[in-house]
Design an enzyme around this catalytic site. Structure first.
Site, PDB file in Angstrom:
ATOM      1  N   ASP A 143     -10.224 -29.976  -8.481  1.00 16.58           N
ATOM      2  CA  ASP A 143     -11.913 -30.836  -8.270  1.00 16.58           C
ATOM      3  C   ASP A 143     -12.655 -30.426  -7.140  1.00 16.58           C
ATOM      4  O   ASP A 143     -11.923 -30.324  -6.299  1.00 16.58           O
ATOM      5  CB  ASP A 143     -11.297 -32.623  -8.164  1.00 16.58           C
ATOM      6  N   HIS A 166     -26.732 -26.776 -13.888  1.00 19.33           N
ATOM      7  CA  HIS A 166     -25.623 -25.201 -14.591  1.00 19.33           C
ATOM      8  C   HIS A 166     -25.134 -24.818 -13.286  1.00 19.33           C
ATOM      9  O   HIS A 166     -23.658 -24.755 -14.115  1.00 19.33           O
ATOM     10  CB  HIS A 166     -26.993 -24.365 -13.625  1.00 19.33           C
ATOM     11  N   CYS A 206     -26.029 -22.553 -20.613  1.00 18.43           N
ATOM     12  CA  CYS A 206     -26.240 -23.737 -20.656  1.00 18.43           C
ATOM     13  C   CYS A 206     -27.349 -24.118 -20.613  1.00 18.43           C
ATOM     14  O   CYS A 206     -28.605 -22.745 -21.573  1.00 18.43           O
ATOM     15  CB  CYS A 206     -25.994 -23.957 -18.850  1.00 18.43           C
ATOM     16  N   ASP A 258      -9.308 -41.116  -6.638  1.00 20.71           N
ATOM     17  CA  ASP A 258      -8.596 -40.737  -5.353  1.00 20.71           C
ATOM     18  C   ASP A 258      -7.533 -42.123  -4.702  1.00 20.71           C
ATOM     19  O   ASP A 258      -8.222 -43.776  -5.538  1.00 20.71           O
ATOM     20  CB  ASP A 258      -8.812 -39.798  -4.552  1.00 20.71           C
ATOM     21  N   CYS A 284     -30.400 -22.292 -17.969  1.00 16.97           N
ATOM     22  CA  CYS A 284     -30.350 -21.069 -18.525  1.00 16.97           C
ATOM     23  C   CYS A 284     -31.103 -20.511 -19.516  1.00 16.97           C
ATOM     24  O   CYS A 284     -31.594 -19.477 -19.957  1.00 16.97           O
ATOM     25  CB  CYS A 284     -29.254 -19.974 -18.731  1.00 16.97           C
ATOM     26  N   CYS A 300     -24.974 -17.044 -18.668  1.00 15.63           N
ATOM     27  CA  CYS A 300     -24.795 -18.207 -18.919  1.00 15.63           C
ATOM     28  C   CYS A 300     -25.600 -18.659 -20.020  1.00 15.63           C
ATOM     29  O   CYS A 300     -27.298 -18.306 -20.450  1.00 15.63           O
ATOM     30  CB  CYS A 300     -25.212 -19.475 -17.725  1.00 15.63           C
TER      31      CYS A 300
HETATM   32 ZN    ZN Z   1     -26.781 -22.047 -16.481  1.00 12.28          ZN
END
Ligand code: ZN
Length: 398
Positions: free
Chosen positions: A286, A355, A326, A100, A329, A324
């Protein structure tokens, strides 16, 4: 003969109404590794997406992250970063980055800032020292940092602001956009990685301002488009205005931005908002929300927002989000995440952040797919239903 430099290229692969799925090709994200849009960009304020190592941010699929000019200028200093080969090398992030202009931080962190036609005088929040950001100075710093995309220096108008005040601020911002571009064109060959990417350069985006006034937004967009930037941002939102106003301003501004250039809405938003904005034709977003919320124990899931510190998770053997996949998880239970949060273990921030980033990045992957196969409206309906069923809004500025 002067070198010809190529800024980004933007390609649209699929359209659904005004929504688009596309690719942004950048020096650090090109070919197969180009940035897929619509994209959510994790925020790496001081050269770190807080609590998560770069290799994990990569594993999560992020191809572009943000750095904050104001923070990096104050510490460690842009000249140090330049000597380290630029921000990519300094923080060991081989993929794309965006910085930025520093305008928003100066606006939000400095009670004592003073705006003149030349620039903004402000005091460091670290040690109280005095500094001046001008458009030229902001671009000089951003060239030293060396992000793939940099932003013009702008004045972020506060909310609420009356028409006359917003009009004056807009004129300053447009004059600064011209000065930013002139400085950039004269100095872009100085980027630290110039020799590594022969013929390629950074890309400077314009920022539409104009407060909450549609006619000023339109004028801002039209005058910026006349200056011809490779991409355009809509700034001055998420400044505590009501959320319906955020959407109205985006909706009023988008038709005045060229279809063949990326459009970036700065500082948004909740999951249901980023899906909606993508449907309205926004390509880049963002926000600190997923990372900041994670550090407060707030998780975004397919079942809605949950506060992992809640006692009801004390013996919950399920993952944070059953849908999820990930790394958090797959491995850890809500009971353990709750225990870490209750014990204020540093690992709590790490796992929660991983996560939440996975949730946001996977959501954008679903958005891109839904644009390609025509199911974006039903995806938005699902995400909205989950949001409605969740607790109230999360404080994003704590
Ligand atoms: Zn997750």
């Amino acid at each position: 003969m002067p070198l010809t430099y190529t800024p980004l290229t933007y390609t649209i692969d699929a359209e659904l109404g005004v929504a688009r799925r596309g690719r942004i090709d950048l020096p650090h994200a090109s070919g197969e590794a180009a940035v897929q849009t619509p994209v959510f960009m994790p925020v790496g304020t001081v050269g770190s997406v807080k609590a998560v190592p770069q290799e994990i941010v990569e594993t999560l699929g992020a191809r572009v992250i943000l750095g904050n000019t104001y923070h990096l200028y104050l510490r460690p200093g842009h000249e140090l970063v330049r000597r380290m080969g630029g921000l990519h090398k300094f923080i060991s992030w081989p993929r794309a980055m965006l910085t930025d202009s520093g305008g928003f931080q100066v606006f939000s962190l400095n009670e004592l800032r003073k705006v003149t036609d030349d620039g903004v005088h402000f005091r460091s929040h670290l040690d109280g020292s005095s500094h001046l950001f001008t458009p030229e100075r902001s671009i000089e710093i951003q060239i030293a940092l060396g992000a793939d995309i940099l932003m013009v220096f702008d004045e972020c108008t506060e909310y609420p602001a009356d028409y006359a005040r917003t009009r004056k601020s807009l004129d300053i911002t447009l004059a600064w956009a011209e000065r930013s571009k002139a400085y950039f064109e004269a100095h872009k060959h100085e980027v630290p990685w110039a020799a590594d990417f022969a013929g390629r350069t950074q890309s400077l985006f314009g920022i539409v301002q104009g407060g909450m006034y549609p006619d000023l937004r339109r004028e801002s967009a039209e005058r910026l488009v006349a200056m011809d930037f490779p991409g355009y941002a809509i700034g001055g939102l998420s400044v505590s205005e009501p959320r319906h106003l955020t959407r109205e301003v985006i909706e009023a501004t988008l038709p005045h931005l060229p279809k063949d250039k990326p459009r970036y809405v700065m500082g948004v938003g909740y999951p249901e908002e980023i899906v909606e904005y993508a449907m309205m034709g926004v390509d880049m977003m963002d926000c600190v929300l997923p990372t900041r919320a994670a550090r407060h124990g707030l998780l975004f899931t397919s079942e809605g927002r949950l506060n992992i510190k809640n006692r009801r998770f004390a013996e919950d053997q399920g993952p944070a989000d059953p849908e999820c996949t990930c790394m958090v998880c797959r491995r850890y239970t809500r009971a353990y995440l709750r225990h870490l949060a209750a014990s204020q273990e540093p690992l709590s921030m790490v796992l929660n952040t991983i996560h939440n980033l996975a949730y946001y990045l996977d959501l954008m992957q679903s958005v891109r797919q839904a644009i390609a196969i025509g199911t974006l409206p039903s995806l938005l309906a699902r995400v909205r239903a989950v949001a409605r069923a969740s607790a109230g809004p999360i404080a994003t500025h704590s």
